[in-house]
Design a protein around this motif. Structure first.
Motif, PDB file in Angstrom:
ATOM      1  N   GLU A  85      32.523  59.123  34.669  1.00 52.24           N
ATOM      2  CA  GLU A  85      31.403  59.559  34.776  1.00 52.24           C
ATOM      3  C   GLU A  85      31.199  60.391  33.328  1.00 52.24           C
ATOM      4  OE1 GLU A  85      28.490  61.164  38.014  1.00 52.24           O
ATOM      5  OE2 GLU A  85      29.056  59.520  38.031  1.00 52.24           O
ATOM      6  N   ARG A  86      30.062  59.952  32.793  1.00 52.79           N
ATOM      7  CA  ARG A  86      29.943  61.234  31.894  1.00 52.79           C
ATOM      8  C   ARG A  86      28.653  61.654  32.185  1.00 52.79           C
ATOM      9  NH1 ARG A  86      32.319  62.257  27.347  1.00 52.79           N
ATOM     10  NH2 ARG A  86      33.261  60.631  26.901  1.00 52.79           N
ATOM     11  N   SER A  87      28.215  63.368  32.694  1.00 48.63           N
ATOM     12  CA  SER A  87      27.422  63.622  32.255  1.00 48.63           C
ATOM     13  C   SER A  87      26.163  63.897  31.051  1.00 48.63           C
ATOM     14  CB  SER A  87      27.058  65.344  32.547  1.00 48.63           C
ATOM     15  OG  SER A  87      27.470  66.160  32.105  1.00 48.63           O
ATOM     16  N   ALA A  88      24.491  64.130  31.387  1.00 50.53           N
ATOM     17  CA  ALA A  88      24.238  64.177  30.481  1.00 50.53           C
ATOM     18  C   ALA A  88      24.575  64.826  29.186  1.00 50.53           C
ATOM     19  CB  ALA A  88      22.114  64.347  30.623  1.00 50.53           C
ATOM     20  N   ASP A  89      24.961  65.453  29.117  1.00 53.59           N
ATOM     21  CA  ASP A  89      25.190  66.925  27.897  1.00 53.59           C
ATOM     22  C   ASP A  89      26.800  66.536  27.651  1.00 53.59           C
ATOM     23  OD1 ASP A  89      26.629  68.015  30.825  1.00 53.59           O
ATOM     24  OD2 ASP A  89      26.472  69.364  31.096  1.00 53.59           O
ATOM     25  N   GLY A  90      27.559  65.924  28.285  1.00 53.03           N
ATOM     26  CA  GLY A  90      28.311  65.059  28.023  1.00 53.03           C
ATOM     27  C   GLY A  90      29.881  65.446  28.858  1.00 53.03           C
ATOM     28  N   LEU A  91      29.551  66.510  29.940  1.00 49.51           N
ATOM     29  CA  LEU A  91      31.243  66.586  30.151  1.00 49.51           C
ATOM     30  C   LEU A  91      31.223  65.015  31.032  1.00 49.51           C
ATOM     31  CD1 LEU A  91      32.754  68.855  31.754  1.00 49.51           C
ATOM     32  CD2 LEU A  91      31.474  68.859  33.613  1.00 49.51           C
ATOM     33  N   LEU A  92      32.496  64.758  31.298  1.00 49.16           N
ATOM     34  CA  LEU A  92      33.503  64.046  31.263  1.00 49.16           C
ATOM     35  C   LEU A  92      33.820  64.001  32.667  1.00 49.16           C
ATOM     36  CD1 LEU A  92      33.799  60.531  31.052  1.00 49.16           C
ATOM     37  CD2 LEU A  92      35.811  60.980  29.944  1.00 49.16           C
ATOM     38  N   GLU A  93      33.473  63.536  33.956  1.00 51.18           N
ATOM     39  CA  GLU A  93      34.874  63.500  34.709  1.00 51.18           C
ATOM     40  C   GLU A  93      35.834  62.204  35.499  1.00 51.18           C
ATOM     41  OE1 GLU A  93      33.891  65.291  39.234  1.00 51.18           O
ATOM     42  OE2 GLU A  93      32.065  65.344  37.934  1.00 51.18           O
ATOM     43  N   ILE A  94      36.711  61.915  35.803  1.00 41.93           N
ATOM     44  CA  ILE A  94      37.030  60.899  36.629  1.00 41.93           C
ATOM     45  C   ILE A  94      36.849  60.922  38.209  1.00 41.93           C
ATOM     46  CG2 ILE A  94      39.541  59.494  37.414  1.00 41.93           C
ATOM     47  CD1 ILE A  94      40.441  60.682  34.697  1.00 41.93           C
ATOM     48  N   LYS A  95      36.330  60.023  38.302  1.00 40.89           N
ATOM     49  CA  LYS A  95      35.358  60.380  40.036  1.00 40.89           C
ATOM     50  C   LYS A  95      36.564  59.473  41.013  1.00 40.89           C
ATOM     51  CE  LYS A  95      31.543  61.686  40.255  1.00 40.89           C
ATOM     52  NZ  LYS A  95      31.209  62.921  40.514  1.00 40.89           N
ATOM     53  N   ASP A  96      36.541  57.791  40.366  1.00 41.01           N
ATOM     54  CA  ASP A  96      37.565  57.099  41.292  1.00 41.01           C
ATOM     55  C   ASP A  96      38.992  56.674  40.701  1.00 41.01           C
ATOM     56  OD1 ASP A  96      38.651  56.798  44.249  1.00 41.01           O
ATOM     57  OD2 ASP A  96      36.975  56.153  44.689  1.00 41.01           O
ATOM     58  N   THR A  97      40.101  57.048  41.442  1.00 40.49           N
ATOM     59  CA  THR A  97      40.846  55.558  41.014  1.00 40.49           C
ATOM     60  C   THR A  97      41.458  54.433  42.209  1.00 40.49           C
ATOM     61  OG1 THR A  97      42.505  57.056  41.081  1.00 40.49           O
ATOM     62  CG2 THR A  97      41.770  57.140  39.067  1.00 40.49           C
ATOM     63  N   PHE A  98      41.685  53.653  41.800  1.00 38.36           N
ATOM     64  CA  PHE A  98      42.626  52.506  42.989  1.00 38.36           C
ATOM     65  C   PHE A  98      43.563  51.566  42.444  1.00 38.36           C
ATOM     66  CE2 PHE A  98      42.852  48.442  45.108  1.00 38.36           C
ATOM     67  CZ  PHE A  98      43.126  48.651  46.450  1.00 38.36           C
ATOM     68  N   LEU A 132      33.709  47.999  33.039  1.00 36.75           N
ATOM     69  CA  LEU A 132      31.396  47.791  32.953  1.00 36.75           C
ATOM     70  C   LEU A 132      30.927  49.076  32.856  1.00 36.75           C
ATOM     71  CD1 LEU A 132      33.068  46.498  36.256  1.00 36.75           C
ATOM     72  CD2 LEU A 132      32.700  45.297  34.839  1.00 36.75           C
ATOM     73  N   THR A 133      30.137  48.954  31.685  1.00 38.44           N
ATOM     74  CA  THR A 133      29.865  50.134  31.641  1.00 38.44           C
ATOM     75  C   THR A 133      28.222  50.163  31.888  1.00 38.44           C
ATOM     76  OG1 THR A 133      30.738  49.946  29.090  1.00 38.44           O
ATOM     77  CG2 THR A 133      28.589  51.178  29.272  1.00 38.44           C
ATOM     78  N   PHE A 134      27.696  52.120  32.270  1.00 33.91           N
ATOM     79  CA  PHE A 134      26.756  51.891  32.994  1.00 33.91           C
ATOM     80  C   PHE A 134      25.838  52.582  32.581  1.00 33.91           C
ATOM     81  CE2 PHE A 134      30.082  50.194  36.279  1.00 33.91           C
ATOM     82  CZ  PHE A 134      29.193  48.975  37.238  1.00 33.91           C
ATOM     83  N   HIS A 135      24.721  52.764  32.200  1.00 34.87           N
ATOM     84  CA  HIS A 135      23.929  53.437  31.794  1.00 34.87           C
ATOM     85  C   HIS A 135      23.572  54.333  32.323  1.00 34.87           C
ATOM     86  CE1 HIS A 135      24.621  51.859  27.697  1.00 34.87           C
ATOM     87  NE2 HIS A 135      24.344  50.830  28.106  1.00 34.87           N
ATOM     88  N   ASP A 136      23.172  54.246  33.416  1.00 37.16           N
ATOM     89  CA  ASP A 136      22.537  55.111  34.996  1.00 37.16           C
ATOM     90  C   ASP A 136      23.724  54.967  35.762  1.00 37.16           C
ATOM     91  OD1 ASP A 136      21.909  56.024  37.791  1.00 37.16           O
ATOM     92  OD2 ASP A 136      20.843  54.288  37.757  1.00 37.16           O
ATOM     93  N   ALA A 137      24.305  56.459  35.292  1.00 34.84           N
ATOM     94  CA  ALA A 137      25.308  57.090  36.146  1.00 34.84           C
ATOM     95  C   ALA A 137      25.824  56.824  37.726  1.00 34.84           C
ATOM     96  CB  ALA A 137      25.643  58.772  36.154  1.00 34.84           C
ATOM     97  N   THR A 138      24.498  56.707  38.260  1.00 33.66           N
ATOM     98  CA  THR A 138      24.571  56.303  39.243  1.00 33.66           C
ATOM     99  C   THR A 138      25.132  55.158  40.138  1.00 33.66           C
ATOM    100  OG1 THR A 138      22.533  56.208  39.803  1.00 33.66           O
ATOM    101  CG2 THR A 138      22.916  58.133  40.343  1.00 33.66           C
TER     102      THR A 138
END
Length: 170
Positions: free
Chosen positions: A38-51, A10-16
Motif C-alpha cells: 500500500e502507498r499513502s497519498a504522500d508516497g510512503l510504501l508499506e508491505i501490508k501482508d504476505t502469504f 491486482l491494482t487498487f486505486h483505493d488503498a482500503t
C-alpha cells in the motif's frame, strides 16, 4: 489454455479495497505466494501482508528426515538429526523469503499513490479465477510470465550489487 506460471498484479486505486481481495486470493487454485503493498497519498510504501502456501513445510519435513537418519545414533542422534535437518530446511525457506522481498522491491513502482497492489504468484490453467477476483473487488489486472519476472528481479539484484560495489570503491 495450458498451465501458465504467472505473477498476477491486482491494482487498487483505493488503498482500503485490497484486504478482501487479498484474503480471497489465498484460495485461488495454484497459488504459491501473495503479497499486498500500500502507498499513502504522500508516497510512503508499506508491505501490508504476505502469504506463502506451505510455509514451514520445508523446515518441519527436513527436521523429521534428519531425525529419522539420527535414529542410527540413538536418542541423541535423533535430537541432533532433527535440529540439523530443521536448520537446513529453515535456511531454504529464508532464501525464498529473501527472493520474495527483492521481487516486491521490483514491483513497488507499480503501486499508485493512495492505492494498493496485491501481487499473486500462481500456476493458472485459466485466467478466469484471478480475473473474476479482480472484477469482484474493483481491481485492474496485469499478468507477467513468472520466468520473465524472475529475470527482471535477478537483473535488479545484479544492478544493486554493482552499484553497492561502486559505492564501496569511491
Amino acid at each position: 489454455m495450458s498451465e501458465q506460471h504467472n505473477v498476477v498484479l491486482l491494482t487498487f486505486h483505493d488503498a482500503t479495497a485490497w484486504r478482501p481481495a487479498f484474503e480471497a486470493a489465498q484460495h485461488l487454485p495454484g497459488l504459491r505466494y501473495a503479497a499486498a503493498m500500500e502507498r499513502s497519498a504522500d508516497g510512503l510504501l508499506e508491505i501490508k501482508d504476505t502469504f506463502t502456501r506451505g510455509a514451514g513445510v520445508a523446515t518441519v519435513g527436513s527436521g523429521v528426515l534428519g531425525g529419522l537418519v539420527g535414529l542410527l545414533g540413538g536418542p541423541v542422534g535423533v535430537l541432533l538429526g532433527f535440529a540439523a535437518g530443521a536448520a537446513l530446511g529453515n535456511a531454504a525457506e529464508e532464501r525464498a523469503a529473501s527472493e520474495g522481498g527483492a521481487a516486491l522491491i521490483v514491483l513497488s513502482p507499480r503501486v499508485p499513490d493512495g492505492g494498493a497492489l496485491v501481487a499473486v504468484e500462481l500456476r493458472e490453467s485459466s485466467p478466469g479465477p484471478a480475473d473474476g477476483l479482480a472484477a469482484e473487488h474493483g481491481a485492474t489486472v496485469e499478468r507477467i510470465d513468472a520466468h520473465i519476472f524472475t529475470e527482471q528481479v535477478r537483473a535488479a539484484e545484479k544492478k544493486a550489487e554493482e552499484d553497492r560495489a561502486a559505492d564501496e570503491e569511491s
